[in-house]
Write a protein that holds these residues in place. Structure first.
Motif, mmCIF file in Angstrom:
data_model
loop_
_atom_site.group_PDB
_atom_site.id
_atom_site.type_symbol
_atom_site.label_atom_id
_atom_site.label_comp_id
_atom_site.label_asym_id
_atom_site.label_seq_id
_atom_site.Cartn_x
_atom_site.Cartn_y
_atom_site.Cartn_z
ATOM 1 N N LEU A 118 4.391 4.646 -1.084
ATOM 2 C CA LEU A 118 4.062 5.257 0.212
ATOM 3 C C LEU A 118 4.190 4.195 1.297
ATOM 4 N N VAL A 119 4.955 4.536 2.333
ATOM 5 C CA VAL A 119 5.081 3.642 3.488
ATOM 6 C C VAL A 119 4.292 4.249 4.632
ATOM 7 N N ASP A 120 3.350 3.496 5.139
ATOM 8 C CA ASP A 120 2.558 3.955 6.282
ATOM 9 C C ASP A 120 3.220 3.397 7.537
ATOM 10 N N ALA A 121 4.055 4.228 8.147
ATOM 11 C CA ALA A 121 4.847 3.761 9.286
ATOM 12 C C ALA A 121 4.200 4.125 10.611
ATOM 13 N N ASP A 122 2.981 4.622 10.531
ATOM 14 C CA ASP A 122 2.327 5.107 11.743
ATOM 15 C C ASP A 122 1.748 3.938 12.541
ATOM 16 N N ILE A 123 2.564 3.419 13.473
ATOM 17 C CA ILE A 123 2.117 2.253 14.241
ATOM 18 C C ILE A 123 0.898 2.557 15.106
ATOM 19 N N TYR A 124 0.760 3.819 15.483
ATOM 20 C CA TYR A 124 -0.322 4.137 16.416
ATOM 21 C C TYR A 124 -1.662 4.271 15.723
ATOM 22 N N GLY A 125 -1.646 4.407 14.422
ATOM 23 C CA GLY A 125 -2.914 4.529 13.712
ATOM 24 C C GLY A 125 -2.689 4.439 12.221
ATOM 25 N N PRO A 126 -2.320 3.249 11.728
ATOM 26 C CA PRO A 126 -2.071 3.141 10.290
ATOM 27 C C PRO A 126 -3.354 3.387 9.510
ATOM 28 N N SER A 127 -3.413 4.499 8.801
ATOM 29 C CA SER A 127 -4.673 4.883 8.167
ATOM 30 C C SER A 127 -4.588 4.917 6.653
ATOM 31 N N GLN A 128 -3.398 4.671 6.097
ATOM 32 C CA GLN A 128 -3.262 4.822 4.644
ATOM 33 C C GLN A 128 -4.143 3.866 3.834
ATOM 34 N N PRO A 129 -4.312 2.586 4.257
ATOM 35 C CA PRO A 129 -5.191 1.722 3.463
ATOM 36 C C PRO A 129 -6.593 2.313 3.307
ATOM 37 N N ARG A 130 -7.079 2.979 4.365
ATOM 38 C CA ARG A 130 -8.406 3.594 4.256
ATOM 39 C C ARG A 130 -8.341 4.839 3.365
ATOM 40 N N LEU A 131 -7.326 5.668 3.605
ATOM 41 C CA LEU A 131 -7.228 6.926 2.853
ATOM 42 C C LEU A 131 -7.082 6.680 1.351
ATOM 43 N N LEU A 132 -6.441 5.564 0.984
ATOM 44 C CA LEU A 132 -6.162 5.310 -0.438
ATOM 45 C C LEU A 132 -6.971 4.130 -0.973
ATOM 46 N N LYS A 133 -8.057 3.850 -0.334
ATOM 47 C CA LYS A 133 -8.985 2.789 -0.758
ATOM 48 C C LYS A 133 -8.252 1.480 -1.049
ATOM 49 N N ALA A 134 -7.479 1.046 -0.077
ATOM 50 C CA ALA A 134 -6.708 -0.186 -0.288
ATOM 51 C C ALA A 134 -6.964 -1.192 0.832
ATOM 52 N N GLU A 135 -8.073 -0.990 1.556
ATOM 53 C CA GLU A 135 -8.323 -1.858 2.720
ATOM 54 C C GLU A 135 -8.495 -3.322 2.345
ATOM 55 N N ASP A 136 -8.982 -3.550 1.105
ATOM 56 C CA ASP A 136 -9.209 -4.943 0.699
ATOM 57 C C ASP A 136 -8.003 -5.549 -0.005
ATOM 58 N N LEU A 137 -6.962 -4.752 -0.189
ATOM 59 C CA LEU A 137 -5.788 -5.260 -0.914
ATOM 60 C C LEU A 137 -4.784 -5.838 0.085
ATOM 61 N N LYS A 138 -4.281 -7.013 -0.223
ATOM 62 C CA LYS A 138 -3.319 -7.655 0.680
ATOM 63 C C LYS A 138 -1.980 -7.781 -0.032
ATOM 64 N N PRO A 139 -0.910 -7.335 0.606
ATOM 65 C CA PRO A 139 0.397 -7.453 -0.053
ATOM 66 C C PRO A 139 0.851 -8.906 -0.121
ATOM 67 N N GLN A 140 1.530 -9.262 -1.206
ATOM 68 C CA GLN A 140 2.122 -10.594 -1.320
ATOM 69 C C GLN A 140 3.567 -10.501 -0.857
ATOM 70 N N ALA A 141 4.196 -11.669 -0.717
ATOM 71 C CA ALA A 141 5.623 -11.666 -0.364
ATOM 72 C C ALA A 141 6.357 -12.582 -1.330
ATOM 73 N N LYS A 142 7.591 -12.174 -1.642
ATOM 74 C CA LYS A 142 8.431 -13.014 -2.496
ATOM 75 C C LYS A 142 9.785 -13.116 -1.814
ATOM 76 N N ASP A 143 10.225 -14.327 -1.508
ATOM 77 C CA ASP A 143 11.480 -14.525 -0.766
ATOM 78 C C ASP A 143 11.524 -13.630 0.471
ATOM 79 N N LYS A 144 10.470 -13.621 1.218
ATOM 80 C CA LYS A 144 10.354 -12.842 2.456
ATOM 81 C C LYS A 144 10.323 -11.327 2.236
ATOM 82 N N GLN A 145 10.355 -10.904 0.961
ATOM 83 C CA GLN A 145 10.287 -9.472 0.708
ATOM 84 C C GLN A 145 8.841 -9.110 0.368
#
Ligand SMILES: Nc1ncnc2c1ncn2[C@@H]1O[C@H](COP(=O)(O)OP(=O)(O)OP(=O)(O)O)[C@@H](O)[C@H]1O
Length: 330
Positions: A118-145
């Motif tokens: 799921l991509v939360d592309a809503d710049i005006y109110g990104p709410s997916q981390p809250r809706l899916l209980k992911a507020e404490d999860l931080k994405p990692q990056a590998k080679d800028k991806q």
């Protein structure tokens, strides 16, 4: 200049560009002293595209010709690795429950055994981390991806809210938002079947860039039964038609209010409007999600109703069925 001269100049330019652009040189035209070059830059990020263009300009600087460089993105690589089908969820206006629907659709698809991002592309109110209980999860990056986080519901997630503070994102100009969106869609999604994209509301630049670049397999339009929302939904339908993205169908949200106390159903926003409108526009009507206080409270608590049991979970499951069955998208 004669045609023969044009041809020999063209050959000279092709020879110069071959080691730089290789098979990304998709077109070359010389007319009236202007050299037009089309670069196929699908699957490249903004920086790589800019670097390629700069090299092309550098290689041809000595010719003194006026240069026009266009980018196109038709290569299959412009979709995320291994090509999940992209399902864009759009609405003509905000507040109709597009994010709620995207989250629950993603969860319902995952419950059917699909591997879902799921991509939360809503710049005006990104709410997916809250809706899916992911507020404490931080994405990692590998080679800028970016590497998506995995929510407790099995859905992988990348959100605009993970890139920038929401109150800052709102001040972004179109190209910045489109660049950020590209980063999310081109994340390292691994082997997924469906990538649901919760678009920002409306039919502006960000949506346009995204659909032109990634050509989703289909778009789902969310509307409430109100006339005004329907007019906006119609605009969203036309927008996707113009961009040649197949409209999968229309979903009516906040349809019919079920009183939490007495269980009586009423229709504060009218009833059947979205279905009639879908019919009029010639698209499938995919279902109705009731206006229910439980949906709001469960969503706010990060427990999407689609992950539970009961009539609301069933309504989302039916919507997921409609998408799974849709052969044209498979
Ligand atoms: N069917 C529903 N019943 C009750 N509340 C709902 C329902 N759908 C959404 N909501 C609530 O309505 C509010 C707006 O929903 P949501 O954020 O999903 O809308 P949106 O269209 O994504 O809005 P925006 O695009 O402006 O971010 C939220 O508080 C959500 O919990």
């Amino acid at each position: 200049m004669t045609n023969a001269a044009d041809k020999s100049e063209e050959n000279a330019i092709r020879a110069k560009l071959a080691p730089i652009a290789g098979d990304r040189l998709a077109g070359l035209r010389i007319a009236g002293g202007t050299v037009t070059i089309v670069l196929e830059t699908g699957g490249m990020d903004e920086t790589a595209r800019g670097a390629l263009e700069a090299k092309v300009r550098g290689a041809l600087a000595s010719t003194g010709a006026q240069l026009r460089i266009a980018h196109m993105a038709e290569r299959a690589g412009s979709a995320p690795a291994k090509g999940p089908r992209l399902i864009a969820v759009g609405s003509g206006k905000g507040g109709v429950g597009k994010s709620t629907l995207s989250a629950n659709l993603a969860v319902a698809l995952a419950r059917k055994g699909r591997k879902v991002g799921l991509v939360d592309a809503d710049i005006y109110g990104p709410s997916q981390p809250r809706l899916l209980k992911a507020e404490d999860l931080k994405p990692q990056a590998k080679d800028k991806q970016m590497i998506p986080v995995t929510t407790p519901y099995g859905v992988k997630l990348l959100s605009m809210g993970m890139l920038v503070e929401p109150d800052k994102a709102i001040a972004w100009r179109g190209p910045m938002a489109a660049g950020a969106l590209t980063q999310l869609i081109e994340g390292d999604w691994g082997d997924i079947d469906d990538l649901v994209i919760d678009l920002p509301p409306g039919t502006g630049d960000v949506q346009l860039t995204m659909i032109q670049k990634f050509k989703p397999a289909g778009a789902l339009i969310v509307s409430t039964p109100q006339d005004l929302a329907l007019m906006d939904a119609t605009r969203a339908v036309r927008f996707f038609e113009k961009a040649e993205v197949p409209v999968i169908g229309v979903v009516e949200n906040m349809a019919g209010y079920v009183c939490p106390h007495c269980g009586e159903a009423s229709d504060p926003f009218g009833s059947g409007g979205a279905e009639a409108e879908a019919k009029r526009l010639g698209y499938p009507f995919l279902g109705r999600i009731p206006l229910a206080i439980d949906i709001r409270t469960a969503s706010d608590a990060g427990t999407p109703p689609a992950a539970g049991e009961g009539p609301i979970a069933d309504a989302f499951a039916q919507l997921a069925d409609a998408l799974v069955e849709r052969e044209a998208l498979a």
